[in-house]
Design an enzyme around this catalytic site. Sequence first.
Site, PDB file in Angstrom:
ATOM      1  N   GLY A 160      -7.286  15.326  29.553  1.00  0.00           N
ATOM      2  CA  GLY A 160      -8.421  14.951  28.709  1.00  0.00           C
ATOM      3  C   GLY A 160      -9.100  13.668  29.148  1.00  0.00           C
ATOM      4  O   GLY A 160      -9.518  12.859  28.321  1.00  0.00           O
ATOM      5  N   GLY A 162      -9.655   9.256  26.349  1.00  0.00           N
ATOM      6  CA  GLY A 162      -9.083   9.636  27.641  1.00  0.00           C
ATOM      7  C   GLY A 162      -9.870   9.042  28.786  1.00  0.00           C
ATOM      8  O   GLY A 162      -9.299   8.494  29.742  1.00  0.00           O
ATOM      9  N   TYR A 211      -4.378  20.171  12.416  1.00  0.00           N
ATOM     10  CA  TYR A 211      -4.342  18.913  13.162  1.00  0.00           C
ATOM     11  C   TYR A 211      -3.104  18.096  12.800  1.00  0.00           C
ATOM     12  O   TYR A 211      -2.430  17.545  13.680  1.00  0.00           O
ATOM     13  CB  TYR A 211      -5.614  18.112  12.888  1.00  0.00           C
ATOM     14  CG  TYR A 211      -5.766  16.919  13.785  1.00  0.00           C
ATOM     15  CD1 TYR A 211      -5.953  17.068  15.161  1.00  0.00           C
ATOM     16  CD2 TYR A 211      -5.730  15.627  13.269  1.00  0.00           C
ATOM     17  CE1 TYR A 211      -6.087  15.965  15.992  1.00  0.00           C
ATOM     18  CE2 TYR A 211      -5.871  14.517  14.087  1.00  0.00           C
ATOM     19  CZ  TYR A 211      -6.050  14.692  15.447  1.00  0.00           C
ATOM     20  OH  TYR A 211      -6.173  13.598  16.274  1.00  0.00           O
TER      21      TYR A 211
END
Length: 279
Positions: free
Chosen positions: A8, A14, A158
């Site tokens: 990422g 990232g 999540y």
Amino acid sequence: MKKIAITGATSGIGLETAKALYEKGNELIFLVRNIKKAEGLIKEWSGEDRVEIIECDLANLQSVRNAARQLLTTYTELDVLINNAGGTFEERKESKEGLELHFAINHMGHFLLVIELYSFLQKSNTKIINVSSEAHRAGKLDFNNLQLTHNYSVTKGYGNAKLCNILFTKSLAKRGFTSYALHPGIIDSGFGDNLSTPFKLLWKLGKPFMKSAREGASTSIYLAQNELPKALNGSYFKNKKPTHSSSDSKNEALQEKLWKYSEEIIAEKLNSNSNSKDF
């Protein structure tokens, strides 16, 4: 100079993590889904020869396996692996193998990456950093419905995936790896782009109180660059300091159950029982 692989690395924290580590003189390996995007980004960096790119789609287990094999044939050692990639999805979606997408991208792809590199990471004494979230406190793993085929919500998806990140971190520490999990903070980035209109509005209203992506990357950078006391191995970090994670994340039986469940998925989805090992 360290050799650091990161998933990422083309957006959000990232990308900021990668930039900062690159500026410190490290050699980077981008494990990314979009090679062209990665190539476009590093063209702006001087000395771009210190960045290698390997295609790795975390929502496709075969792609993850191919990426690991490419890394193994190219490199003899790795100092740090940062499992950074993640995402959130308002509606239930599935990966190529039919896994709920939060679970697939945030946990399962990274789990497979480590399993495929297991002996290599051991030999290299690689530090493994898993980007989790305070959202893990909302996670409650029901192994009869871990793919959320019923009663789906973005909070469950999540929260469960971020809890998996910490359980995985602690399992790795028990197996002799140096591994840390972290909360980057609430970040002003494209993270909420997949949310529906009401949630997007709430996200925008909260932006003035969010960290920048560079600020959110600070703990990942800190953990990658610094050697910490052994007593902190397996810890969960926030603002570059160890902090308490949820009671569920510290449940050793739950840690082992998730590890076994994840191994079973590899065996089932990749039709490779011979590669599923009891590490």
